[in-house]
Design a protein around this motif. Structure first.
Motif, PDB file in Angstrom:
ATOM      1  N   MET A  30       0.827  -1.210   0.000  1.00 27.93           N
ATOM      2  CA  MET A  30       0.000   0.000   0.000  1.00 27.93           C
ATOM      3  C   MET A  30       0.857   1.255   0.000  1.00 27.93           C
ATOM      4  SD  MET A  30      -2.926  -1.032   2.707  1.00 27.93           S
ATOM      5  CE  MET A  30      -3.494   0.630   2.891  1.00 27.93           C
ATOM      6  N   ASP A 113      -5.825  -1.365  -5.685  1.00 28.81           N
ATOM      7  CA  ASP A 113      -6.277  -1.949  -4.425  1.00 28.81           C
ATOM      8  C   ASP A 113      -6.220  -3.470  -4.471  1.00 28.81           C
ATOM      9  OD1 ASP A 113      -8.302  -2.260  -6.242  1.00 28.81           O
ATOM     10  OD2 ASP A 113      -9.884  -2.176  -4.730  1.00 28.81           O
ATOM     11  N   LEU A 117      -5.177  -6.021  -1.034  1.00 25.11           N
ATOM     12  CA  LEU A 117      -6.354  -6.769  -0.597  1.00 25.11           C
ATOM     13  C   LEU A 117      -6.157  -8.268  -0.788  1.00 25.11           C
ATOM     14  CD1 LEU A 117      -9.267  -4.496  -1.777  1.00 25.11           C
ATOM     15  CD2 LEU A 117      -8.565  -5.001   0.549  1.00 25.11           C
ATOM     16  N   PHE A 120      -4.078  -9.399   2.104  1.00 24.92           N
ATOM     17  CA  PHE A 120      -4.837  -9.484   3.349  1.00 24.92           C
ATOM     18  C   PHE A 120      -5.829 -10.637   3.305  1.00 24.92           C
ATOM     19  CE2 PHE A 120      -3.862  -4.784   3.852  1.00 24.92           C
ATOM     20  CZ  PHE A 120      -2.870  -5.027   4.779  1.00 24.92           C
ATOM     21  N   ALA A 147     -11.953  -8.500   2.697  1.00 24.23           N
ATOM     22  CA  ALA A 147     -11.064  -8.281   1.562  1.00 24.23           C
ATOM     23  C   ALA A 147     -11.698  -8.824   0.286  1.00 24.23           C
ATOM     24  CB  ALA A 147      -9.709  -8.943   1.819  1.00 24.23           C
ATOM     25  N   VAL A 150     -14.501  -6.615  -1.231  1.00 22.64           N
ATOM     26  CA  VAL A 150     -14.010  -5.471  -1.995  1.00 22.64           C
ATOM     27  C   VAL A 150     -13.406  -5.938  -3.312  1.00 22.64           C
ATOM     28  CG1 VAL A 150     -12.532  -3.466  -1.940  1.00 22.64           C
ATOM     29  CG2 VAL A 150     -13.583  -4.273   0.156  1.00 22.64           C
ATOM     30  N   GLY A 154     -14.858  -4.406  -6.750  1.00 22.33           N
ATOM     31  CA  GLY A 154     -14.007  -3.277  -7.115  1.00 22.33           C
ATOM     32  C   GLY A 154     -13.717  -3.088  -8.588  1.00 22.33           C
ATOM     33  N   ARG A 156     -13.888  -1.477 -11.813  1.00 23.64           N
ATOM     34  CA  ARG A 156     -14.393  -0.168 -12.180  1.00 23.64           C
ATOM     35  C   ARG A 156     -15.388  -0.221 -13.336  1.00 23.64           C
ATOM     36  NH1 ARG A 156     -11.874   4.245 -10.014  1.00 23.64           N
ATOM     37  NH2 ARG A 156     -11.897   3.614  -7.863  1.00 23.64           N
TER      38      ARG A 156
ATOM     39  N   ILE B 147      -6.122  -4.975  11.356  1.00 21.56           N
ATOM     40  CA  ILE B 147      -6.053  -5.323   9.926  1.00 21.56           C
ATOM     41  C   ILE B 147      -7.450  -5.343   9.320  1.00 21.56           C
ATOM     42  CG2 ILE B 147      -5.400  -7.119   8.295  1.00 21.56           C
ATOM     43  CD1 ILE B 147      -2.882  -7.089   9.429  1.00 21.56           C
ATOM     44  N   VAL B 151      -8.542  -3.102   6.188  1.00 20.36           N
ATOM     45  CA  VAL B 151      -9.131  -3.623   4.952  1.00 20.36           C
ATOM     46  C   VAL B 151     -10.440  -2.897   4.653  1.00 20.36           C
ATOM     47  CG1 VAL B 151     -10.179  -5.650   3.907  1.00 20.36           C
ATOM     48  CG2 VAL B 151      -8.040  -5.867   5.118  1.00 20.36           C
ATOM     49  N   VAL B 154      -9.584   0.545   3.308  1.00 17.72           N
ATOM     50  CA  VAL B 154      -9.106   0.458   1.926  1.00 17.72           C
ATOM     51  C   VAL B 154     -10.283   0.193   0.990  1.00 17.72           C
ATOM     52  CG1 VAL B 154      -7.720  -0.902   0.329  1.00 17.72           C
ATOM     53  CG2 VAL B 154      -6.804  -0.295   2.545  1.00 17.72           C
ATOM     54  N   GLY B 155     -11.163  -0.717   1.421  1.00 22.42           N
ATOM     55  CA  GLY B 155     -12.313  -1.044   0.592  1.00 22.42           C
ATOM     56  C   GLY B 155     -13.209   0.158   0.384  1.00 22.42           C
ATOM     57  N   SER B 158     -11.472   2.615  -1.975  1.00 22.61           N
ATOM     58  CA  SER B 158     -11.329   2.244  -3.380  1.00 22.61           C
ATOM     59  C   SER B 158     -12.695   2.106  -4.049  1.00 22.61           C
ATOM     60  CB  SER B 158     -10.509   0.970  -3.517  1.00 22.61           C
ATOM     61  OG  SER B 158     -11.330  -0.148  -3.403  1.00 22.61           O
ATOM     62  N   LEU B 159     -13.716   1.707  -3.279  1.00 17.98           N
ATOM     63  CA  LEU B 159     -15.041   1.593  -3.890  1.00 17.98           C
ATOM     64  C   LEU B 159     -15.712   2.957  -4.008  1.00 17.98           C
ATOM     65  CD1 LEU B 159     -16.538  -1.602  -2.259  1.00 17.98           C
ATOM     66  CD2 LEU B 159     -15.432  -1.338  -4.459  1.00 17.98           C
ATOM     67  N   GLU B 163     -14.461   8.046 -10.853  1.00 11.87           N
ATOM     68  CA  GLU B 163     -13.784   7.414 -11.980  1.00 11.87           C
ATOM     69  C   GLU B 163     -12.835   8.341 -12.713  1.00 11.87           C
ATOM     70  OE1 GLU B 163     -14.891   4.613 -14.370  1.00 11.87           O
ATOM     71  OE2 GLU B 163     -16.567   3.782 -13.252  1.00 11.87           O
TER      72      GLU B 163
END
Lengths: 504, 167
Positions: A30, A113, A117, A120, A147, A150, A154, A156, B147, B151, B154-155, B158-159, B163
């Protein structure tokens, strides 16, 4: 282990190293990503692979622990069983990284990401297979699941990916609630969270108690959700189909293997209670196999077909779990029972590895042939004429399909043989017969893919993406599948030995 | 006195929880949940866990629920139309059934006086005692939770990102 054991971190560090490497590695990836400008992310995939290799090396270098050793005061097991699953998980994560990177490169659009992920998620899977405490079990499930949610969602600009992630998240939250409730009830009965104390409390409990069967049922529901057991399978087709192919491979192999590892420890922990659930579990196993195979027959998308086939394969693996559970009741002597149980446990471990190899291979072919992430090589009709266009890739996919169908001389055949053999030895002949019938049924839809590849001329939309890395990996996996199919003996012996050494 | 307070807090907590589920407005449900959390803190305090009680109020009733309310208001808290609520009575009953079954089992279990089988050694839940447990016996859980939270962050990042800069 009575009461809190003092934690001696220093002495346990070498054994904990694989987990630490993954956790620190995930953080490092990261950070590196945050400080690297530009669009290229090649170095991230390289770093991720290095971290995974480091974890494998740390696992290899970890000192052999005596039987019964646990880490951090009973939180984690340091046995061969966890070592086995750690190495399997690391391998799965490496293959996933290779596939994902090859897809990213084709698009020229990286998904930053993905790398942390995946690390993890792998950490969660490893901890899940090693958990010997109700608390570490729950937290490992959460680390892995969050994890993966996502990772699924994720992609896009893909509505199907978002939808899949959302469905998985909502239903997964329900499953987590079931798990938590079950674990809380177990704790209420035992007054401690480590498996050893819970086991003692279960053995000491009078038979009339309803609390333990209830707790056990709730835990089974949650783990059944993770392995896609009917009737907790509803999410599987949509999520496997909607997730990007490289994540689907991880879910079908890594998540399933880790959940089965946890299940094997838990059923070993709760023998008398699990027996109360035996008839229901047997019915659900039969339903799981049959449903998965019947619905897979009519699928036109490869990913969706593999999703239903993964439900069916969960059924075969659950057959093995039933064999483990049944040994205590039927066998004449304790020695005999232990032998049958080891055979069944070894068969499950063997099958999990084989299943990971062939399934990752199949998803690798999908990743290899996809033109871009928006045009995944999903439609089975698009594989027409593949044997002429890409003989090598077609041959590897044929090997994986033969193996999934359980046709000799592939590893899939041997794996199924070991499972059914253990089921027969455990005295569950009708279940084994039903498994074989199911296996025959499944041959239809696997072989259909081969027929399309080799006998149909290419017409209309065909899959013609290309990736050297993915094709090479698929070749190696196909070789391994054939190798394990021809000389399975020593690896099976290793799996059975690993299971015998399992502690709780 | 303690017994009376325990049943008072417990009863109010259950009532508030039922109102949370039954409210048709999301904001009202959230406020009932805050009330339920406060009562739970009272139960914790009566069970000799003062640290847990304070944390329950600070974190759950305070921070998390404020965040909840913000999110609900940002999404303009939907009010469930009456006809939808009416249509699903059968489904609600079906969902209530397992919950009721578990409640019956737990209550009957408690009524049979199984407290004796509860093996945990009672400790006073002061901050020091909790810290001792967190950093020794439950070290792995403590670290692993960080952790899990990482996570989740981060999720969410990123979600939730837009765009921009897509090819």
């Amino acid at each position: 282990m009575n009461g809190p054991t003092p934690v001696t971190l220093g002495a346990e560090l070498p054994v904990l190293a694989p987990y630490l490497v993954l956790a620190v590695g995930g953080l490092a990836v990261m950070l590196v990503d945050a400080f690297s400008g530009g669009r290229r992310r090649d170095h991230l995939s390289l770093l991720t692979l290095l971290v995974l290799l480091g974890a494998a090396a740390a696992q290899g270098a970890a000192p052999a622990e005596p039987r019964g050793a646990t880490l951090l005061g009973g939180m984690l097991a340091a046995d061969r069983f966890s070592r086995f699953f750690n190495l399997l998980t690391v391998t799965i994560a490496m293959l996933t990284t290779v596939y994902a990177t090859s897809m990213f490169e084709r698009d020229g659009r990286y998904r930053a990401d993905f790398y942390p992920l995946t690390l993890f998620a792998a950490l969660g899977m490893m901890l899940l297979a090693a958990a010997t405490d109700l608390l570490s079990l729950f937290l490992a499930v959460e680390t892995m699941s969050l994890a993966v949610y996502v990772l699924v969602a994720g992609e896009r600009g893909s509505l199907r990916s978002s939808e899949a992630g959302f469905k998985y998240l909502i239903l997964g939250a329900f499953a987590s609630a079931f798990l938590l409730m079950g674990l809380a009830l177990l704790y209420g009965q035992a007054g401690a969270t480590d498996y050893a104390s819970v086991h003692r409390a279960v053995q000491a409990a009078p038979d009339g108690g309803i609390l333990l069967p209830l707790a056990c049922g709730l835990v089974l529901v949650a783990l059944g959700f993770k392995v896609a057991m009917v009737p907790f399978h509803m999410w599987t087709p949509d999520v496997y189909d909607g997730a990007p192919a490289y994540v689907t491979g991880l879910m079908a192999t890594g998540v399933k293997a880790a959940a089965f590892a946890a299940l094997l420890r838990v059923v070993w922990l709760l023998p008398p209670i699990a027996e109360a659930w035996f008839p229901l579990l047997a019915v659900l196993t039969v339903l799981t196999m049959t449903y998965g195979n019947l619905v897979a027959l009519s699928q036109n998308g490869l990913k969706r077909m593999l999703a239903y086939s993964s439900i069916a394969h969960a059924g075969y693996l659950l057959l093995g779990v039933l064999a483990v559970l049944n040994t205590g009741r039927d066998s004449a002597t304790a020695v005999q029972a232990a032998a049958v149980r080891d055979a069944a446990g070894g068969a499950i471990l063997f099958y999990l590895v084989v299943y990971a190899l062939m399934n990752l291979g199949a998803f690798g072919v999908v990743a290899c042939l996809s033109r871009s992430r928006r045009e995944e090589a999903d439609a089975i009709d698009g594989y027409a004429g593949l044997s002429r266009r890409r003989p090598f890739v077609a041959a590897t996919l044929a090997v994986f399909m033969f193996s999934l169908a359980g046709i000799p001389p592939t590893a899939g055949f041997v794996g199924k043989f070991y499972i059914f053999d253990a089921v027969v030895k455990a005295g569950l002949v009708p279940l084994a017969v039903w498994g074989v019938i199911n296996s025959l049924l499944s041959a239809y839809y696997y072989l259909r893919v081969i027929v399309v590849m080799y006998m149909k001329p290419a017409e209309g939309e065909v899959h013609d993406g290309h990736s050297w890395e993915a094709a090479f990996t698929c070749g190696v996996l196909a070789l391994l599948v054939l190798l394990l199919g021809v000389v399975p003996g020593s690896f099976y012996a290793l799996a059975a030995h690993t299971y015998r050494q399992m502690i709780f | 006195m303690e017994t009376f307070l325990f049943y008072l807090c417990g009863g109010l907590m259950l009532g508030a929880a039922a109102m949370t589920v039954a409210s048709r407005s999301a904001v009202a449900a959230a406020v009932w949940l805050v009330f339920s959390f406060v009562c739970a803190a009272g139960v914790f305090a009566l069970l000799a866990a003062p640290f847990l009680a304070i944390l329950q109020i600070l974190i759950y009733a305070g921070a998390i629920m404020v965040l909840f309310l913000f999110v609900i208001m940002m999404l303009q808290g939907p009010v469930l139309p009456a006809e939808v609520a009416g249509r699903t009575v059968g489904r609600k009953a079906l969902l209530a059934l397992p919950a009721a079954a578990i409640a019956v089992i737990l209550i009957s279990w408690a009524a049979r006086g199984r407290e004796a089988s509860f093996g945990a050694t009672p400790v006073t839940g002061t901050a020091a005692a909790v810290a001792e447990l967190l950093l020794n016996r439950y070290l792995l859980a403590f670290e692993l939770i960080s952790i899990v939270l990482l996570v989740a962050i981060v999720g969410a990042m990123s979600l939730g990102r837009n765009e921009e800069g897509q090819p």
